[in-house]
Design an enzyme around this catalytic site. Sequence first.
Site, mmCIF file in Angstrom:
data_model
loop_
_atom_site.group_PDB
_atom_site.id
_atom_site.type_symbol
_atom_site.label_atom_id
_atom_site.label_comp_id
_atom_site.label_asym_id
_atom_site.label_seq_id
_atom_site.Cartn_x
_atom_site.Cartn_y
_atom_site.Cartn_z
ATOM 1 N N LYS A 51 0.819 -1.213 0.000
ATOM 2 C CA LYS A 51 0.000 0.000 0.000
ATOM 3 C C LYS A 51 0.855 1.267 0.000
ATOM 4 C CE LYS A 51 -4.538 -1.419 0.706
ATOM 5 N NZ LYS A 51 -4.441 -2.781 1.164
ATOM 6 N N SER A 300 1.352 -9.933 -0.087
ATOM 7 C CA SER A 300 1.014 -8.509 -0.119
ATOM 8 C C SER A 300 1.245 -7.774 1.191
ATOM 9 C CB SER A 300 -0.444 -8.354 -0.544
ATOM 10 O OG SER A 300 -1.282 -9.177 0.258
HETATM 11 C C1 LIG Z 1 -5.169 -3.801 0.832
HETATM 12 C C2 LIG Z 1 -4.583 -5.141 0.833
HETATM 13 C C3 LIG Z 1 -4.943 -6.106 -0.128
HETATM 14 C C4 LIG Z 1 -6.021 -5.868 -1.163
HETATM 15 O O1 LIG Z 1 -5.763 -4.746 -1.984
HETATM 16 P P1 LIG Z 1 -6.948 -4.043 -2.778
HETATM 17 O O2 LIG Z 1 -6.298 -2.985 -3.569
HETATM 18 O O3 LIG Z 1 -7.916 -3.497 -1.774
HETATM 19 O O4 LIG Z 1 -7.609 -5.109 -3.606
HETATM 20 C C5 LIG Z 1 -4.281 -7.313 -0.100
HETATM 21 N N1 LIG Z 1 -3.344 -7.601 0.833
HETATM 22 C C6 LIG Z 1 -2.986 -6.708 1.758
HETATM 23 C C7 LIG Z 1 -1.952 -7.099 2.757
HETATM 24 C C8 LIG Z 1 -3.584 -5.450 1.803
HETATM 25 O O5 LIG Z 1 -3.217 -4.576 2.738
#
Ligand SMILES: *Cc1c(COP(=O)(O)O)cnc(C)c1O
Length: 317
Positions: A51, A300
């Site tokens: 993010k 992520s």
């Molecule tokens: C926000 C987030 C997601 C999903 O991202 P989107 O853009 O909302 O689809 C996936 N994994 C993590 C760790 C996140 O913080």
Amino acid sequence: MVTLDDIRAAKDRIQGLVRETPFKPSASLSRQAGVPVWLKCEHQQITGSFKLRGASNAVARLGKVAGVTTASTGNHGRALAHAAREQGIPAVICVSRLVPQNKLDAIADLGAEARVIGASQDEAFQEARRLQREEGFALIPPFDHADVIAGQGTLGLEILTQIPDAAVLAIPLSGGGLLAGVAAAVRALRPDIGIIGISMERGAAMAASLDAGQPVEVEEQETLADSLGGGIGLKNHLTFPMVRDLVDEVILLTEAEIAAGIRQLSVADGEMVEGAAAVGAGAVIAEKLTAKGPLVLILSGANIDPSRHAAIVRGET
Ligand SMILES: *Cc1c(COP(=O)(O)O)cnc(C)c1O
């Protein structure tokens, strides 16, 4: 829509503000999938999630503002707090009561105010709207914003540089900023690449919206993949059409399948990730995700309470 040029511009803009994260093969997942499986270790990004890419790009494009604000399930708020501090502007992060304490503490540690308000993402969002309307703050939403999507898309450029023969990307899916940005980047360069979105069964707003053909609301529920919770916004204008046009398939996982992903990434690959980041591994283990060539799993985020993580690895949840 967000284009490859927007994403390339974002890459130049956030150079030095974000980390180029490592990638590595997973022997156990490769064996289970029958193709090479690569882990893109974006959970090692500064602030613990991808993010920061979108938040840094959005903040870098602001003019003069009183501060920045957002409503967030945690990682976006944390990323925005960090990006704002880098530019010396105040940040107020509005979050719902569902957000775990470790994420609130992390926001405070980054010098921002974490304002706990409402029982849902949408209610927290109303307070951010008020700050924008009445106090001169810039509202940076977690996904449905062109600069945020372009920033997340830089992860797609990085993956193609590191793993040029990638055949399929498995992308955790919530509001769709990550999938929209990454898919826009890689499809422009490699039209044949497979794009798979993965969410949890409990409260997957984007999956329900794709089924309905328009943004719909779903009940927010507790899930191990807490960063994938929350709605996509009934007035969603960017990520819904982009995800609809770019995704090949959306896979939904049970809580047990997400836990299995967390456990195996820890035990076999030595990576401590949060539930949202473990869905790719969980889908391979559950045999819900197959590929005909090299498969890239985007890890992520890392923001999970360590004692919770330990309990999951011990098989207690
Ligand atoms: C926000 C987030 C997601 C999903 O991202 P989107 O853009 O909302 O689809 C996936 N994994 C993590 C760790 C996140 O913080």
